[in-house]
Design a protein around this motif. Structure first.
Motif, short mmCIF file in Angstrom:
data_model
loop_
_atom_site.label_atom_id
_atom_site.label_comp_id
_atom_site.label_asym_id
_atom_site.label_seq_id
_atom_site.Cartn_x
_atom_site.Cartn_y
_atom_site.Cartn_z
N GLY A 127 5.36 -3.41 8.63
CA GLY A 127 4.56 -3.45 7.42
C GLY A 127 3.39 -4.40 7.54
O GLY A 127 2.26 -4.08 7.15
N VAL A 128 3.62 -5.58 8.10
CA VAL A 128 2.54 -6.55 8.29
C VAL A 128 1.49 -5.97 9.23
O VAL A 128 0.28 -6.11 8.99
CB VAL A 128 3.10 -7.88 8.83
CG1 VAL A 128 1.96 -8.80 9.26
CG2 VAL A 128 3.96 -8.56 7.78
N LEU A 146 -2.97 -0.12 -0.27
CA LEU A 146 -2.06 -0.61 0.75
C LEU A 146 -0.66 -0.03 0.58
O LEU A 146 0.04 0.22 1.57
CB LEU A 146 -2.02 -2.14 0.72
CG LEU A 146 -3.32 -2.82 1.18
CD1 LEU A 146 -3.26 -4.32 0.92
CD2 LEU A 146 -3.58 -2.55 2.67
N ARG A 147 -0.26 0.20 -0.65
CA ARG A 147 1.03 0.83 -0.89
C ARG A 147 1.09 2.19 -0.20
O ARG A 147 2.09 2.53 0.46
CB ARG A 147 1.26 0.99 -2.39
CG ARG A 147 2.61 1.66 -2.74
CD ARG A 147 2.66 2.03 -4.21
NE ARG A 147 2.51 0.86 -5.06
CZ ARG A 147 3.51 0.08 -5.43
NH1 ARG A 147 4.75 0.34 -5.01
NH2 ARG A 147 3.29 -0.96 -6.21
N GLU A 148 0.03 2.98 -0.35
CA GLU A 148 0.03 4.31 0.25
C GLU A 148 0.01 4.24 1.78
O GLU A 148 0.65 5.06 2.45
CB GLU A 148 -1.17 5.11 -0.27
CG GLU A 148 -1.07 5.43 -1.75
CD GLU A 148 0.28 6.02 -2.14
OE1 GLU A 148 0.71 6.99 -1.48
OE2 GLU A 148 0.92 5.49 -3.07
N ARG A 149 -0.71 3.28 2.34
CA ARG A 149 -0.72 3.13 3.81
C ARG A 149 0.70 2.79 4.31
O ARG A 149 1.15 3.33 5.33
CB ARG A 149 -1.68 2.04 4.24
CG ARG A 149 -3.12 2.22 3.76
CD ARG A 149 -3.83 3.40 4.41
NE ARG A 149 -5.17 3.53 3.89
CZ ARG A 149 -6.26 3.02 4.46
NH1 ARG A 149 -6.14 2.33 5.58
NH2 ARG A 149 -7.45 3.20 3.92
N LEU A 166 3.27 -8.08 1.56
CA LEU A 166 1.96 -8.73 1.41
C LEU A 166 2.09 -10.25 1.47
O LEU A 166 1.23 -10.93 2.04
CB LEU A 166 1.33 -8.29 0.09
CG LEU A 166 0.95 -6.81 0.01
CD1 LEU A 166 0.50 -6.43 -1.40
CD2 LEU A 166 -0.12 -6.45 1.03
N ILE A 167 3.16 -10.78 0.88
CA ILE A 167 3.37 -12.23 0.95
C ILE A 167 3.61 -12.67 2.39
O ILE A 167 3.09 -13.70 2.84
CB ILE A 167 4.54 -12.67 0.05
CG1 ILE A 167 4.21 -12.40 -1.42
CG2 ILE A 167 4.84 -14.15 0.25
CD1 ILE A 167 5.38 -12.66 -2.37
N GLY A 173 -0.95 -16.22 7.55
CA GLY A 173 -2.36 -16.57 7.64
C GLY A 173 -3.26 -15.40 7.96
O GLY A 173 -4.41 -15.60 8.36
N LEU A 174 -2.78 -14.17 7.73
CA LEU A 174 -3.57 -12.99 8.06
C LEU A 174 -4.43 -12.53 6.90
O LEU A 174 -5.55 -12.06 7.11
CB LEU A 174 -2.64 -11.84 8.47
CG LEU A 174 -1.81 -12.07 9.73
CD1 LEU A 174 -0.84 -10.91 9.94
CD2 LEU A 174 -2.72 -12.23 10.95
#
Length: 367
Positions: A127-128, A146-149, A166-167, A173-174
């Motif tokens: 996911g990251v 981003l949810r759809e990706r 996302l967290i 640090g991305l």
């Protein structure tokens, strides 16, 4: 002083007045949104309106769009998960040293949450990577995109899984939350949005900066107050306070306070001759409710300001205490006082209500 194990139970009026002055709610107002955020160091930001209202109450004549401009045009402010693993608004230049201090504890919390959401370590890693590739190719992108990706890549996004991915990306640090587009705040890659990282600070230097900046916006306060606010171990914050001991005022109540705040201005009044803040309408999640181990000195018996699910409601501050709650309905502020207010206070809060309405009104729309 700062190393005392038992925090004082009582908050005297002089201490309350000094804290409110440090918060920017009494005395000279800050000049810009960035100035206000710099002074407070980190502003709670999980509620977008509350985040902006923090600026209104501390920067005279400001508008919600000033915050949007700093986030979008100037790139001088960003939002990301920092203190206590919670979204905070910070200056871009402070992100670089505050993030390394807080990210390890955030990551430890999130990895436990992945298990709760049924996200395997491999899925979290994937996911990251998906988020990073999407932002590199097409960013800035909002949460929906981003949810759809992620869904298309087979990464769980239901429940809280999406936000934890996302967290995790932010804790590494991305990514940060940057520009405001269509009322939403998009995610961006740190390297694209903020550029190359500066030379990293040593941890001891960063802890000293944390202690100094925290006290500038929250003093007088104890080591436990700072540990609670930052979400760091007590031993760490004591190291930071010890490093700035020469800059602390002499007090006999176990609290720390700077002799002179950073930047121009008078020395800090250790004896408590600061002015009490005038009547104010403060937004949800205002920093004055979140900066110390206890908020009883503000809310008193009116703990209903914090609802059962932990949402902090907008409230009226009168003589340094919560005096009512308020809400915006149909573009107008409606105040619900806890008890009858004097004519002078009522008039002051009416002026505050008019200013809240002006602050939130879309730019270019007449009042």
């Amino acid at each position: 002083m700062a190393g005392r194990d038992t925090a004082p139970d009582e908050v005297a009026p002089a201490v309350a007045a000094a804290r409110l002055a440090a918060q920017g709610l009494a005395g000279t107002a800050r000049c810009t949104a960035v100035d206000a955020v710099a002074h407070l160091l980190a502003v709670q930001a999980q509620d977008p309106r509350g985040m902006r209202l923090t600026i209104r109450s501390r920067v005279a004549g400001s508008h919600a769009t000033d915050v949007d401009a700093a986030l979008t045009r100037d790139r001088s402010l960003v939002v990301t998960w920092l203190n206590r693993g919670t979204l905070h608004l910070v200056r871009a230049e402070d992100y670089w040293w505050l993030h390394p201090l807080t990210a390890p504890r955030t990551q430890a919390q999130i990895r436990r949450r992945f298990t709760d959401e049924g996200v395997s370590p491999a899925q979290a890693e994937k996911g990251v990577a998906v988020v990073e590739r999407a932002l590199a190719a097409d960013g800035p992108l909002g949460r929906g995109a981003l949810r759809e990706r992620l869904r298309g890549a087979g990464v769980p996004v239901d429940g809280q899984a999406l936000i934890y991915v996302l967290i995790e990306a932010a804790a590494r640090g991305l990514v940060v939350r940057g520009p405001v587009t269509g009322g939403d705040q998009a995610y961006v890659l740190v390297r694209d949005w903020l550029g190359p990282a500066p030379e990293p600070r040593g941890r001891d230097d960063a802890l000293a900066e944390l202690a100094r900046r925290y006290l500038a916006g929250h003093g007088p306060a104890t080591d436990r107050d700072l540990a609670r606010w930052a979400g760091l171990p007590l031993g760490d914050v004591r190291r930071g306070l010890a490093a700035i001991s020469a800059d602390l005022a002499d007090r006999d109540d176990g609290r720390a306070q700077l002799r002179r705040p950073p930047g121009p201005g008078p020395a800090a009044p250790a004896g408590g001759d600061a002015r009490m803040a005038p009547p104010r309408l403060l937004g949800q999640f205002d920093p004055v409710l979140l900066g110390w181990e206890s908020r009883d000195w503000i809310v008193g018996p009116h703990r209903g300001i914090v609802t059962s699910n932990g949402i902090f409601r907008p409230f009226a501050l009168v003589e340094g205490r919560a005096a009512g709650t308020w809400a915006v309905r149909g573009g107008r502020v409606e105040l619900t006082p806890f008890a009858p207010l004097s004519a002078a206070v009522t008039e002051a809060l009416r002026a505050e209500a008019a200013d809240v309405e002006r602050f939130l009104r879309p730019a270019g729309r007449p009042g």
